[in-house]
Design an enzyme around this catalytic site. Structure first.
Site, PDB file in Angstrom:
ATOM      1  N   SER A 163      65.029 -60.611   7.887  1.00 47.57           N
ATOM      2  CA  SER A 163      64.816 -59.177   7.883  1.00 47.57           C
ATOM      3  C   SER A 163      65.916 -58.499   7.060  1.00 47.57           C
ATOM      4  O   SER A 163      66.152 -58.895   5.919  1.00 47.57           O
ATOM      5  CB  SER A 163      64.791 -58.677   9.327  1.00 47.57           C
ATOM      6  OG  SER A 163      64.351 -57.352   9.396  1.00 47.57           O
ATOM      7  N   ASP A 207      53.429 -60.767  10.008  1.00 49.82           N
ATOM      8  CA  ASP A 207      54.499 -59.776   9.804  1.00 49.82           C
ATOM      9  C   ASP A 207      53.953 -58.601   8.995  1.00 49.82           C
ATOM     10  O   ASP A 207      53.479 -58.789   7.886  1.00 49.82           O
ATOM     11  CB  ASP A 207      55.659 -60.457   9.055  1.00 49.82           C
ATOM     12  CG  ASP A 207      56.882 -59.558   8.912  1.00 49.82           C
ATOM     13  OD1 ASP A 207      56.794 -58.349   9.205  1.00 49.82           O
ATOM     14  OD2 ASP A 207      57.935 -60.092   8.507  1.00 49.82           O
ATOM     15  N   HIS A 243      56.767 -59.673  12.864  1.00 53.36           N
ATOM     16  CA  HIS A 243      58.073 -59.762  12.218  1.00 53.36           C
ATOM     17  C   HIS A 243      59.074 -60.531  13.094  1.00 53.36           C
ATOM     18  O   HIS A 243      59.923 -61.274  12.604  1.00 53.36           O
ATOM     19  CB  HIS A 243      58.572 -58.345  11.948  1.00 53.36           C
ATOM     20  CG  HIS A 243      59.874 -58.267  11.220  1.00 53.36           C
ATOM     21  ND1 HIS A 243      60.037 -58.743   9.936  1.00 53.36           N
ATOM     22  CD2 HIS A 243      61.087 -57.776  11.591  1.00 53.36           C
ATOM     23  CE1 HIS A 243      61.286 -58.540   9.552  1.00 53.36           C
ATOM     24  NE2 HIS A 243      61.943 -57.964  10.529  1.00 53.36           N
TER      25      HIS A 243
END
Lengths: 248, 401
Positions: free
Chosen positions: B175, B341, B374
């Site tokens: 991320s 995601d 995610h």
């Protein structure tokens, strides 16, 4: 189950002779006596030779070349090329497990679908683009082949030959979809959706303005240079094709 | 709903890094004042970081982990300084990537020297908006200068200098941590041999910007925000919790939420009478919001989400052209996306990989099938661990550059 069908030599011989008598195009260029002799002593199919092309390809690719391997599987070929020939190698593969295997070998690989993946590569960005046993599985083989020749200077393409006598017998005489070591799947589970013969492929090659630089065939388990009878005899073939003009 | 039930490696486990202690390092002149990308500077900079494993005599076995938005340098093991008054949330669980980092784990601390530093502008010991400004003697609050991913990475590089590490065996992050990994590969190409980018792309999409905007709006419009000058313990908790709840939705996926919560209620046939927490999914989000407020700071949330918004490696390193930026990279790259995601969608991750490949860099791109959204980069530790371990395995024969 796949290869346990009883041979039908007599029936096959009858059909072959009647086809020959009618000058059926299926037997063009084939000596019917030789064929009948082969039928009588129909040899067991040679065992499947996974990636028989690898050694050939390794021999053809020069030191330091750049190689894009489409459908690279676990990356074994690229691994050896990178290790032994300092090749700049890049794989493309859709299967997650195979991609993981590439990682353990240190082979860079893009997990992507070939039918859509190749257009993103720039023109002439690799010396060689390898398409091993993959053309027949593609939804858009023509587009991919054009891309192979656009992205690579040379395309190295191998495929099962649907024209091999074993396949012809299976379909023409036994009336069954062929199941051979090179084409081992049942019709409902096969990934091979675009089947073709060596002749079909050679014809397409000239249609897309390419030429064969070199060719090899796998015949009864033995690799040999491309021969005139290979459309009938080869179980699989490997061709190096290019759009480069021939050397003067 | 209670926090996910997990079996943690206890501190005495042979596969745990055990009890950990954070280090702090203070920049000294000529590094201070420390100049920042957006033009500001800091006269005092302290970095809190953790390390696991031993640096090899050749100093070539270092792996830098970059933490994500709400993460911290406490990657693995059990914080020996955690107490009822000091970071109490760490008392009952190990670091955020304990499943991946430790002896015998994917990032094997018997082989590698692992470093993770808290980012500038955060709230975990490294200088941030809640630090005391030396000029005023008061907390910075919103007078803290804007920080960027580039600033974080430059500070990490300086920390490596301090630790005597010239070149990293690898850098890895997910991320916002993945964007730091990208920045590493582009800002310091000669210092990174391998780079793993998990669930991240070269820049946040408009949708991602939008989510961050709503999060900040919620914080800044909380009456307790006081333009960032709230007292400790009296901050804009409701705004921060709401920001976290929204963000948490973006970390999951529709199918994952359906599978985990469905329309289940906390009381199966309870009354449908009020506006309290009735559905399991509400309860989960409320818990996430509450737990976050316990351990995070609202000002830091503003600064870090802004850094995330600003990040665009094409702009920083390619004059707006990603292909140009990619040509800077010298590291072997591993880009991993997760199928469900929607914060950093796989198409964007794949596109980055293709750009690297077009730039002639050795790159591997993998899409991990998962319905965990995610969050999968943190939760799918088996698949992620396998990929990381294979990629960092020093026995592998690499690409010749």
């Amino acid at each position: 189950m796949k290869s346990s069908r009883p041979p039908m030599p007599q029936l096959l011989e009858q059909v072959a002779r009647s086809l020959a008598a009618r000058k059926d195009p299926a037997l063009t260029g084939i000596d019917v006596e030789t064929l009948c002799a082969q039928l009588r002593e129909r040899p067991p199919p040679p065992p499947a030779q996974p990636r028989w092309q690898d050694a050939l390809i390794e021999a053809q690719i020069p030191e330091g070349a750049s190689v894009l391997d489409l459908g690279c599987g676990g990356g074994e070929l690229l691994h050896r090329l990178i290790r032994d020939k300092s090749v700049r190698g890049q794989g493309v593969e859709i299967d997650f497990e195979a991609v993981s295997q590439c990682l353990t070998l240190g082979v860079p690989v893009l997990q992507t679908n070939l039918d859509e993946g190749l257009r993103e590569f720039p023109d002439q960005s690799f010396d060689y683009v390898v398409l091993e046993e993959t053309v027949q599985t593609l939804h858009q083989p023509l587009r991919v082949l054009n891309d192979v020749l656009r992205v690579g200077r040379y395309g190295i393409v191998s495929f099962p030959n649907f024209g091999s006598w074993r396949v012809r017998l299976s379909l023409a005489i036994e009336g069954r979809m062929p199941s051979t070591p090179a084409l081992p799947y049942r019709w409902y589970e096969t990934p091979n959706i675009h089947l073709f013969t060596l002749l079909d492929f050679l014809e397409l090659t000239s249609e897309i303005s390419a030429r064969v630089v070199r060719g090899f065939s796998l015949v009864e388990g033995v690799v040999r240079p491309l021969g005139l009878n290979d459309n009938l005899e080869a179980d699989e073939s490997l061709l190096i094709i290019t759009r480069d003009p021939p050397l003067a | 709903m209670k926090a996910r039930l997990r079996k943690y490696d206890p501190p005495n486990s042979p596969t745990s890094v055990g009890w950990t202690k954070a280090f702090t390092w203070r920049l000294t002149p000529p590094d201070t004042p420390w100049q920042l990308e957006c033009g500001g500077h800091l006269n005092e900079v302290t970095v809190e970081y953790e390390t696991y494993g031993e640096l090899s005599p050749a100093r070539d076995n270092a792996i830098l982990i970059a933490h994500a938005l709400s993460g911290d340098a406490h990657v693995a093991g059990w914080d020996r300084d955690a107490s009822d008054t000091h970071r109490p949330w760490r008392k009952n669980k190990p670091g955020w990537w304990d499943a991946v980092v430790g002896p015998g784990k994917a990032i094997d601390t018997r082989t590698f020297f692992v470093i993770c530093a808290n980012v500038l502008g955060g709230c975990y010991g490294t200088t941030g908006p809640r630090s005391i400004c030396p000029e005023t003697g008061r907390r910075y609050g919103l007078s803290f200068p804007k920080v960027t991913v580039g600033d974080w990475v430059r500070l990490q590089a300086r920390l490596l200098d301090h630790l005597g590490i010239e070149r990293l065996h690898g850098v890895v992050g997910g991320s916002l941590g993945g964007q730091q990994a990208i920045e590493w590969a582009m800002a310091f190409p000669e210092r990174v041999a391998r780079c793993i980018v998990l669930a991240a792309s070269p820049r946040l999409s408009a949708q991602g910007l939008a989510f961050n905007a709503v999060g900040r709006y919620s914080i800044m419009n909380d009456p307790l925000f006081l333009n960032g000058d709230y007292e400790d313990g009296q901050g804009p908790d409701a705004g921060l919790a709401a920001a976290r709840m929204l963000a948490h939705i973006t970390y999951l996926s529709e199918s994952g939420m359906h599978q985990k919560f469905g329309r289940r209620r906390r009381v199966a046939h309870g009354p449908k009478s009020g506006f309290g927490v009735e559905f399991e999914v509400e309860s989960y989000l409320e818990y996430q919001g509450r737990a976050f407020v316990e351990r995070f700071d609202a000002d830091a949330y503003l600064y870090i989400t802004r850094a995330m918004d600003y990040y665009d490696c094409a702009e920083s390193w390619g004059g707006g052209d990603l292909a140009t930026a990619c040509r800077r990279v010298r590291a072997e790259m591993l880009i991993v996306s997760f199928s469900s995601d929607w914060l950093y969608p796989r198409a964007q991750c794949r596109d980055f990989a293709i750009h690297l490949c077009r730039a002639g860099r050795p790159v591997t791109y993998v899409d991990v099938p998962s319905n965990l959204g995610h969050d999968a980069f943190l939760v799918e530790t088996d698949a992620v661990g396998r990929l990381i371990s294979a990629f960092f395995n020093p026995a592998r024969k690499g690409w010749s550059i």
